[in-house]
Design an enzyme around this catalytic site. Structure first.
Site, short mmCIF file in Angstrom:
data_model
loop_
_atom_site.label_atom_id
_atom_site.label_comp_id
_atom_site.label_asym_id
_atom_site.label_seq_id
_atom_site.Cartn_x
_atom_site.Cartn_y
_atom_site.Cartn_z
N PRO A 151 -23.22 -44.55 -56.56
CA PRO A 151 -22.07 -45.33 -57.04
C PRO A 151 -22.50 -46.73 -57.49
CG PRO A 151 -21.90 -44.91 -54.67
CD PRO A 151 -23.13 -44.21 -55.15
N GLU A 152 -22.10 -47.06 -58.69
CA GLU A 152 -22.40 -48.38 -59.23
C GLU A 152 -21.09 -49.18 -59.28
OE1 GLU A 152 -25.28 -49.52 -59.86
OE2 GLU A 152 -26.57 -47.76 -60.00
#
Ligand SMILES: [Zn+2]
Length: 300
Positions: free
Chosen positions: A2-3
């Site tokens: 997850p960014e």
């Protein structure tokens, strides 16, 4: 992994379901995350009401207001607001379930939420579970009693660069912080000290949009080119968030699939394929042990 866009979409997905709800029960099944979950977490949280949900870099910040007046505060001294910091690590998700399925092996934390106190609340707003799932356990769940004013000084937050959507972030900001630096712009960008949230994929994509070769020493890039890069960073992240917005419904009653969204990348993971602008084969190099992709014709 997850960014920033996934974290921001998680935040937006949780907002309508979680804010204003009272925490009635907390279950920690596995305390061995990136840092151990503190033994008092359940006591600190139970009875509190979730206030705002903010984001700083890739941290979700859940404001936890003291238990409403008249209700016994579960832990003596817990009568001030505090914050729950959540980091999704490599594989974490934070989802709400109106009717939570039995916990699986990777469901490390459940926060059961009471229905909103507002009269006439819809029936489907019955008890709901906010569940943290993280197969690889690089995520983090951290309680901090800091007030909002002091939160930015938390050890995990105080060194973070500026937010990409902060109005102060522009080409001049980039330019000022990179003078005299010989580090490659890709690595300066990825380090998160100039601006947060530009992960590996978004570095390659933003530099392509700005026409800047990823190996260029950061200190040798002009102000005009940094203006382009700041705009490209914002565009890239905005598009990713918009794309993720279409998955918002998955945040409720999800089957637990990852939910991370793929960009239509211009260069990332396209080694050898033709540049979408000029047709030149995209090149892949390694910088600081991470892959970088760029077009040798469009970026210089
Ligand atoms: Zn090209």
């Amino acid at each position: 992994m997850p960014e920033l866009p996934e974290v921001e979409v998680t935040r937006r997905g949780l907002l309508p379901h979680v804010v204003g709800r009272r925490i009635v029960h907390v279950t920690v099944r596995h305390r061995g995350l990136r840092w151990p979950v503190e033994p008092e977490l359940e006591a600190h949280l139970t009875g509190r009401v979730i206030g705002r949900i903010e984001r700083r870099g890739k941290y979700l910040l859940l404001e936890c207001l003291p238990a409403p007046a008249g209700e016994k505060s579960p832990a003596p001294g817990d009568d001030a607001p505090g914050w729950l910091l959540v980091h999704l690590g490599m594989t974490g998700t934070l989802r709400v379930y109106p009717d939570a399925p039995p916990a699986g092996a990777h469901d490390h934390l459940d926060i059961a939420l009471a229905p909103p106190d507002a009269p006439g609340a819809p029936q489907d707003h019955a008890a709901m579970v906010l569940r943290f799932r993280d197969p690889r356990r690089f995520g983090a769940i951290i309680w901090t009693p800091l007030a909002e004013a002091a939160l930015s000084e938390h050890p995990l937050l105080r060194r973070l660069g500026i937010e990409p959507f902060d109005p102060r972030f522009d080409g001049a900001w980039f330019h000022r912080l990179t003078r005299g630096r010989s580090v490659a712009i890709k690595q300066a960008l990825l380090a998160g000290e100039i601006v947060v949230g530009v992960g590996n994929i978004y570095c390659s994509e933003s530099l392509f949009r700005a026409g800047i070769r990823p190996t260029t020493p950061a200190g040798r890039i002009s102000l005009a080119r940094y203006d382009k890069l700041a705009a490209a960073v914002r565009e890239t992240l905005t598009e990713a968030i918009a794309r993720g917005g279409s998955t918002l419904r998955d945040f409720v009653g999800s089957d637990g699939s990852s939910g991370y969204f793929q960009l239509d990348c211009l260069v990332y993971d396209r080694a050898g394929e033709p540049c979408r602008v000029c047709g030149t084969p995209i090149r892949q190099i390694v910088q600081g042990q991470r892959s970088t992709f760029y077009c040798p014709h469009c970026q210089h």
